[in-house]
Design a protein around this motif. Sequence first.
Motif, PDB file in Angstrom:
ATOM      1  N   PHE A 185     -67.087  40.187 -39.311  1.00  0.00           N
ATOM      2  CA  PHE A 185     -67.665  40.188 -37.974  1.00  0.00           C
ATOM      3  C   PHE A 185     -66.647  39.711 -36.941  1.00  0.00           C
ATOM      4  N   TYR A 186     -65.971  38.614 -37.235  1.00  0.00           N
ATOM      5  CA  TYR A 186     -64.988  38.065 -36.309  1.00  0.00           C
ATOM      6  C   TYR A 186     -63.825  39.030 -36.102  1.00  0.00           C
ATOM      7  N   TYR A 187     -63.351  39.642 -37.179  1.00  0.00           N
ATOM      8  CA  TYR A 187     -62.234  40.582 -37.100  1.00  0.00           C
ATOM      9  C   TYR A 187     -62.603  41.797 -36.253  1.00  0.00           C
ATOM     10  N   THR A 188     -63.783  42.361 -36.475  1.00  0.00           N
ATOM     11  CA  THR A 188     -64.179  43.545 -35.697  1.00  0.00           C
ATOM     12  C   THR A 188     -64.463  43.189 -34.244  1.00  0.00           C
ATOM     13  N   LYS A 189     -65.029  42.025 -34.008  1.00  0.00           N
ATOM     14  CA  LYS A 189     -65.298  41.602 -32.636  1.00  0.00           C
ATOM     15  C   LYS A 189     -63.977  41.392 -31.886  1.00  0.00           C
ATOM     16  N   LYS A 190     -62.997  40.810 -32.556  1.00  0.00           N
ATOM     17  CA  LYS A 190     -61.699  40.557 -31.938  1.00  0.00           C
ATOM     18  C   LYS A 190     -60.991  41.880 -31.617  1.00  0.00           C
ATOM     19  N   ASN A 191     -61.014  42.824 -32.527  1.00  0.00           N
ATOM     20  CA  ASN A 191     -60.339  44.102 -32.302  1.00  0.00           C
ATOM     21  C   ASN A 191     -61.074  44.973 -31.302  1.00  0.00           C
ATOM     22  N   LYS A 192     -62.379  44.909 -31.280  1.00  0.00           N
ATOM     23  CA  LYS A 192     -63.155  45.724 -30.335  1.00  0.00           C
ATOM     24  C   LYS A 192     -62.957  45.246 -28.897  1.00  0.00           C
ATOM     25  N   GLY A 193     -62.796  43.962 -28.704  1.00  0.00           N
ATOM     26  CA  GLY A 193     -62.601  43.419 -27.363  1.00  0.00           C
ATOM     27  C   GLY A 193     -61.242  43.725 -26.776  1.00  0.00           C
ATOM     28  N   SER A 194     -60.261  44.061 -27.602  1.00  0.00           N
ATOM     29  CA  SER A 194     -58.917  44.323 -27.073  1.00  0.00           C
ATOM     30  C   SER A 194     -58.677  45.778 -26.720  1.00  0.00           C
ATOM     31  N   GLU A 195     -59.657  46.628 -26.923  1.00  0.00           N
ATOM     32  CA  GLU A 195     -59.489  48.058 -26.609  1.00  0.00           C
ATOM     33  C   GLU A 195     -59.529  48.349 -25.142  1.00  0.00           C
TER      34      GLU A 195
END
Length: 57
Positions: A47-57
């Motif tokens: 969850f943390y990994y996907t949230k972090k990567n989704k926010g940087s798009e």
Amino acid sequence: MNLIWLIQQSNIEKKMEEAPDSAYEIGVVIGSYLPFVALAAIAYAIFYYTKKNKGSE
């Protein structure tokens, strides 16, 4: 979810009755809950990994 908890609880209680000493009881408790804690940690990491990567798009 409650069904899994009830099955696990009855299994723990049976093992506690057959335990030779208190150290075995502690091992049973840790061994019973460790898989659930590990799965929760893995789910949080994903969850943390996907949230972090989704926010940087």
